[in-house]
Enzyme design. Sequence first.
Site, short mmCIF file in Angstrom:
data_model
loop_
_atom_site.label_atom_id
_atom_site.label_comp_id
_atom_site.label_asym_id
_atom_site.label_seq_id
_atom_site.Cartn_x
_atom_site.Cartn_y
_atom_site.Cartn_z
N ASP A 51 0.72 -0.98 -0.04
CA ASP A 51 0.10 -0.07 0.09
C ASP A 51 1.01 1.24 0.09
OD1 ASP A 51 -1.42 2.14 1.03
OD2 ASP A 51 -3.00 0.58 1.99
N GLU A 89 -9.64 3.37 -1.82
CA GLU A 89 -10.76 2.62 -2.71
C GLU A 89 -10.16 2.71 -4.13
OE1 GLU A 89 -12.74 1.43 -0.77
OE2 GLU A 89 -14.03 0.66 -2.25
N ALA A 91 -7.56 1.63 -5.43
CA ALA A 91 -6.89 0.52 -5.66
C ALA A 91 -7.87 -0.75 -6.24
CB ALA A 91 -6.30 -0.40 -4.36
N LYS A 92 -9.13 -0.45 -5.65
CA LYS A 92 -10.05 -1.38 -6.01
C LYS A 92 -11.11 -0.94 -7.15
CE LYS A 92 -12.70 -3.23 -2.44
NZ LYS A 92 -13.20 -3.33 -1.34
N GLY A 122 -7.44 -2.25 4.27
CA GLY A 122 -8.46 -3.55 3.62
C GLY A 122 -8.72 -3.44 2.18
N ASP A 126 -8.04 -6.64 -0.09
CA ASP A 126 -9.12 -7.00 -1.19
C ASP A 126 -8.61 -7.20 -2.69
OD1 ASP A 126 -10.85 -7.21 1.00
OD2 ASP A 126 -12.44 -5.48 0.04
N THR A 147 -4.24 -1.34 8.72
CA THR A 147 -5.13 -0.39 9.57
C THR A 147 -6.21 -1.05 10.55
OG1 THR A 147 -6.97 -0.90 7.77
CG2 THR A 147 -5.60 1.20 7.35
N LYS A 159 -12.86 -12.79 2.59
CA LYS A 159 -13.38 -12.32 1.44
C LYS A 159 -12.39 -11.43 0.71
CE LYS A 159 -16.43 -10.45 4.18
NZ LYS A 159 -17.51 -9.74 4.60
#
Length: 186
Positions: A51, A89, A91-92, A122, A126, A147, A159
Amino acid sequence: MNHLHQAFSVRFTYTVFFTTQLFTKANSLLSDFFRQQSTNDARKKLLFVIDSGVMDAHPDLQAEIRTYFTQHTDIVDLIPELLIIPGGETAKNEPIFVEKIVDAVDKYGIDRHSYVVAIGGGSILDLVGYAAAISHRGIRHIRIPTTVLSQNDSGVGVKNGVNYRGRKIFWGLLCRPLRFLMTVLF
Ligand SMILES: NC(=O)c1ccc[n+]([C@@H]2O[C@H](COP(=O)([O-])OP(=O)(O)OC[C@H]3O[C@@H](n4cnc5c(N)ncnc54)[C@H](O)[C@@H]3O)[C@@H](O)[C@H]2O)c1
C-alpha cells in the site's frame, strides 16, 4: 431425463498470527513459517504488494523487507521488484491494478508453490487477494493488515474483491486462496 448429480466440498484452514516489528532480524515468525512450508520439490518465491500509504508512513519498509530476506535466501526467493499500489478505494476501482499484479505473477513465474504477500489497508488486501485468487486458480496468499479496520476484519477473514464500473465489490470471491494471515503493528 438422464442426469448426473455431483457434489464436492473443499475445506480450507488458515492461521492468524499476531506480531509486531515483522521484518526485524529478531522476529523469526515469517522465516520460521517458510521453513516449515519448505519442500524439496520447489523453491518458493515471494511477490510483495504494498500500500502506497504504508510506504509513505514507513519509508524504510522496502529496505527492511530486502534485508530480512537476504538473511533467508536458503528458504525463499524474494522477487526484487516490490509492487507499490495506491492505497484506499482507488486500488479497487481501477482494473489496471488487478492487471498489474497478474502481470507480475506471470513475469516472475509465481506458481502455486509461491506466495503473493499483501501489506496494506482493507482496500489493498481485497485487491491483492482477488488477483492472487484468480491467478492460476489460486496462489498462496499472505495478508498483512495495516489499519485498525483491516486488522479486525478483512485481514482476518476470507473475502476478496474489487469494484466494477463504480459498483462495490462486484468482482469478488470467498475464501480461496488464503493460507496464512497475520496482524502486524509496524
Ligand atoms: N474483505 C473484507 O472482509 C472487508 C471487510 C471490511 C472492509 N473491507 C474493505 O476495506 C476497505 C477499507 O479498508 P481500510 O479501512 O483498512 O482503509 P483503506 O485500505 O481504504 O486505506 C485507507 C487509507 O489508509 C492508508 N493506509 C493504510 N495503512 C496505513 C498505515 N499503516 N499508515 C498510514 N496510512 C495507511 C491507505 O493508503 C489509504 O490511503 C473498503 O474497501 C472495504 O470494502 C473489506
